[in-house]
Design an enzyme around this catalytic site. Sequence first.
Site, mmCIF file in Angstrom:
data_model
loop_
_atom_site.group_PDB
_atom_site.id
_atom_site.type_symbol
_atom_site.label_atom_id
_atom_site.label_comp_id
_atom_site.label_asym_id
_atom_site.label_seq_id
_atom_site.Cartn_x
_atom_site.Cartn_y
_atom_site.Cartn_z
ATOM 1 N N LYS A 188 15.956 -10.684 16.437
ATOM 2 C CA LYS A 188 17.218 -9.997 16.732
ATOM 3 C C LYS A 188 18.452 -10.902 16.585
ATOM 4 C CE LYS A 188 15.692 -6.232 19.693
ATOM 5 N NZ LYS A 188 15.935 -5.522 20.933
ATOM 6 N N ALA A 224 16.083 -9.521 33.424
ATOM 7 C CA ALA A 224 17.230 -10.185 32.791
ATOM 8 C C ALA A 224 16.873 -10.612 31.367
ATOM 9 C CB ALA A 224 17.664 -11.389 33.620
ATOM 10 N N ARG A 241 0.836 -1.202 0.000
ATOM 11 C CA ARG A 241 0.000 0.000 0.000
ATOM 12 C C ARG A 241 0.876 1.259 0.000
ATOM 13 N NH1 ARG A 241 -5.158 -1.727 1.182
ATOM 14 N NH2 ARG A 241 -5.316 -3.813 2.043
ATOM 15 N N ASN A 266 16.175 -10.536 39.220
ATOM 16 C CA ASN A 266 15.157 -10.957 38.251
ATOM 17 C C ASN A 266 14.231 -11.984 38.879
ATOM 18 O OD1 ASN A 266 14.101 -10.888 35.537
ATOM 19 N ND2 ASN A 266 14.846 -12.994 35.326
ATOM 20 N N GLY A 300 11.675 6.123 29.762
ATOM 21 C CA GLY A 300 11.934 5.207 28.646
ATOM 22 C C GLY A 300 11.806 5.866 27.287
ATOM 23 N N TYR A 335 8.408 2.648 28.203
ATOM 24 C CA TYR A 335 8.084 3.985 27.673
ATOM 25 C C TYR A 335 6.601 4.190 27.397
ATOM 26 C CZ TYR A 335 8.313 1.687 23.099
ATOM 27 O OH TYR A 335 8.109 0.848 22.028
ATOM 28 N N SER A 385 3.798 -0.712 16.403
ATOM 29 C CA SER A 385 5.098 -0.106 16.705
ATOM 30 C C SER A 385 5.038 1.410 16.543
ATOM 31 C CB SER A 385 6.157 -0.680 15.756
ATOM 32 O OG SER A 385 7.335 0.072 15.856
ATOM 33 N N ASP A 395 20.489 -0.159 21.444
ATOM 34 C CA ASP A 395 19.814 -0.078 22.747
ATOM 35 C C ASP A 395 20.774 0.325 23.878
ATOM 36 O OD1 ASP A 395 17.265 -0.612 21.948
ATOM 37 O OD2 ASP A 395 17.400 -2.769 22.266
HETATM 38 P P1 NAP Z 1 11.883 -9.648 27.776
HETATM 39 O O1 NAP Z 1 13.130 -10.136 27.147
HETATM 40 O O2 NAP Z 1 10.615 -10.389 27.557
HETATM 41 O O3 NAP Z 1 12.136 -9.558 29.358
HETATM 42 C C1 NAP Z 1 11.099 -9.234 30.239
HETATM 43 C C2 NAP Z 1 11.652 -9.110 31.641
HETATM 44 O O4 NAP Z 1 10.592 -8.699 32.494
HETATM 45 C C3 NAP Z 1 12.184 -10.418 32.207
HETATM 46 O O5 NAP Z 1 13.275 -10.144 33.019
HETATM 47 C C4 NAP Z 1 10.985 -10.936 33.026
HETATM 48 O O6 NAP Z 1 11.360 -11.788 34.081
HETATM 49 C C5 NAP Z 1 10.443 -9.635 33.564
HETATM 50 N N1 NAP Z 1 9.039 -9.765 33.946
HETATM 51 C C6 NAP Z 1 7.989 -9.890 33.105
HETATM 52 N N2 NAP Z 1 6.847 -9.977 33.820
HETATM 53 C C7 NAP Z 1 7.193 -9.912 35.146
HETATM 54 C C8 NAP Z 1 6.460 -9.949 36.351
HETATM 55 N N3 NAP Z 1 5.138 -10.061 36.347
HETATM 56 N N4 NAP Z 1 7.145 -9.847 37.493
HETATM 57 C C9 NAP Z 1 8.490 -9.711 37.502
HETATM 58 N N5 NAP Z 1 9.241 -9.677 36.395
HETATM 59 C C10 NAP Z 1 8.600 -9.768 35.219
HETATM 60 O O7 NAP Z 1 11.569 -8.146 27.350
HETATM 61 P P2 NAP Z 1 12.616 -7.013 26.923
HETATM 62 O O8 NAP Z 1 12.759 -7.028 25.448
HETATM 63 O O9 NAP Z 1 13.824 -7.108 27.756
HETATM 64 O O10 NAP Z 1 11.779 -5.697 27.261
HETATM 65 C C11 NAP Z 1 11.528 -5.324 28.611
HETATM 66 C C12 NAP Z 1 10.880 -3.938 28.655
HETATM 67 O O11 NAP Z 1 11.771 -2.956 28.163
HETATM 68 C C13 NAP Z 1 9.666 -3.830 27.728
HETATM 69 O O12 NAP Z 1 8.516 -4.180 28.433
HETATM 70 C C14 NAP Z 1 9.656 -2.391 27.271
HETATM 71 O O13 NAP Z 1 8.730 -1.643 28.019
HETATM 72 C C15 NAP Z 1 11.043 -1.908 27.580
HETATM 73 N N6 NAP Z 1 11.731 -1.482 26.338
HETATM 74 C C16 NAP Z 1 12.089 -0.186 26.249
HETATM 75 C C17 NAP Z 1 12.746 0.264 25.114
HETATM 76 C C18 NAP Z 1 13.117 1.708 25.010
HETATM 77 O O14 NAP Z 1 13.698 2.110 24.009
HETATM 78 N N7 NAP Z 1 12.818 2.503 26.004
HETATM 79 C C19 NAP Z 1 13.058 -0.614 24.086
HETATM 80 C C20 NAP Z 1 12.672 -1.932 24.209
HETATM 81 C C21 NAP Z 1 12.006 -2.360 25.345
HETATM 82 P P3 NAP Z 1 11.518 -13.375 33.872
HETATM 83 O O15 NAP Z 1 12.881 -13.595 33.349
HETATM 84 O O16 NAP Z 1 11.293 -13.937 35.217
HETATM 85 O O17 NAP Z 1 10.440 -13.788 32.901
#
Ligand code: NAP
Length: 518
Positions: free
Chosen positions: A308, A374, A195, A396, A481, A460, A252, A345
Amino acid sequence: MDSNQHTRVAVTVVADTAKQMKARMEEAARTGADLAELRLDYLRDLTEHDVRDLVAGRPCPVIVTVRAAWEGGRFGGKEADRLHLLKTAAQAGAEHIDLEYVTWRDNRDSCKHLLQACRKDGRPTRLILSQHDFKRTPGNLDAMLAEMAASDADVIKLATQARHINDSLRMLEALRCTNKPAIGLCMGASGVMTRVLAGKAGAYLTYCCLEAGEEAAPGQVPAGDMLGMYRFRQITDTTAVLGVVGCPVAHSMSPALHNAAYEELGIDAVYLPFEVAEGEGSFNRFLGAILAAGWLNVRGLSVTIPHKIAALKQADEVEPLTAKIGAANTLVLHEDGRIEAYNTDYAAAMQALCEGAGLRPEDLAGKNVAVLGAGGVSRAVVAGLTDAGCRVTLCNRTLARAQELAEEFGCQVEEWENRGRLRPDILVNCTSLGMWPNQYETPMPREALQPETIVFDTVYNPPETRLLLHAAAKKCRLVDGVAMFVHQGALQMQHWFGRSGAHGRMRQIVLDRMRRHQ
Ligand code: NAP
């Protein structure tokens, strides 16, 4: 074709009543689109009078469509009645009518009067013959278009369901080879490129919806976004194409962020969502196809979940810290086929942190930092922090993941239950806790926050997370964020174009979009 100036923008108008359709048609004209497609099959009671009235009162050129139920539309009446309504539209002066190709092929006799009505008078109505496949994109698009081109149509239209984004690339390629004015699009999230890049393939027109939520076909882009965010009319053969590869990517913020910056900086480029189905093979097929389609001029990709690691594997050159992180979020595609991989990042997180907290990069050395989470973002943040000389403690929910990461980057580990006892100089949340729609959650108990601590929340959406609100009340220093998101986009631009900027505009666009979508 040289540019999109020949590819029209049509807004599909749907409504229950003729009165509503008239009002919506006027709104469509106000968007600046060239045409309104009147989907008359959506009207509850459709009469010949409505057809005449709507065509007579049109504020812009129109396409009249009465899509049959057997072709995915809503008209369940007799075929003879349907053809009669289309004939009425042509006689009333509609610029286009859309008829199913199958109807023309199998009932030429009954279509004769319709054709005559189209060809009459000085200002003929253009006949669009269309074909739809709502299940898949057949393998023989060239042959299908060639067969349709041999018909009486003035314009041929093929709309198919994209099962993989490469179907969209095939559609654009097939369009380029037609010898008749043609429309070719793929429905679905993986079809957005057909499109937005329709002009690059020389399409007769592209269809939009009036507003999000009013899509007459899956994957339609709102007219405001097509003409505003994507700047459809400025896309030419030489316009660079970039995009975010992931699954899903429909929501996104990156297209809004990047396109706004290109506009402000005068960069001739457009940035799209590329929904590429899960799997390394799926990613590799897409990458191979866009590299082969040099005419599209795809110069770079942002890469997100789940591609990734696959992206990193495809690169010829990998920045050292990106290799250590083990995941790339940015690919630079050179004209000679060379691919460079980066992870913006970690640098974005460090820039956001230093800027927000009023620190110089060298001030980070020796600081005690607690990182919550983590996952993927933690990995990049921990790489940046340890590289800057910080003493990092990881915490974590799943202890084993924290231990694994800590071992790799030389960090301490604390149990998740004990996170409230930590007294760091800097606290970084890299969990998804607090992210919309769970914005009332927070990863750190309010009482554990200490004044003067720098609190950086990588979440964010929303920009003011529960954690940041608590931290503000405790007189902590705050980093949000959105700052990181904007910096990672700006760093990607630096890799792709050798320049960046427009941080303020990018931040504003992200904040505006989030406000509108909540
Ligand atoms: P990810 O790989 O899925 O990791 C998620 C993390 O959150 C893991 O450590 C997970 O713990 C933890 N978690 C999820 N639910 C939880 C809960 N209920 N209680 C405790 N811990 C919990 O995700 P990611 O890619 O790292 O992204 C994480 C966050 O970063 C996103 O949600 C987003 O908001 C933010 N982000 C920001 C930017 C930016 O530019 N500002 C860019 C990308 C992402 P476990 O290991 O125990 O599952």
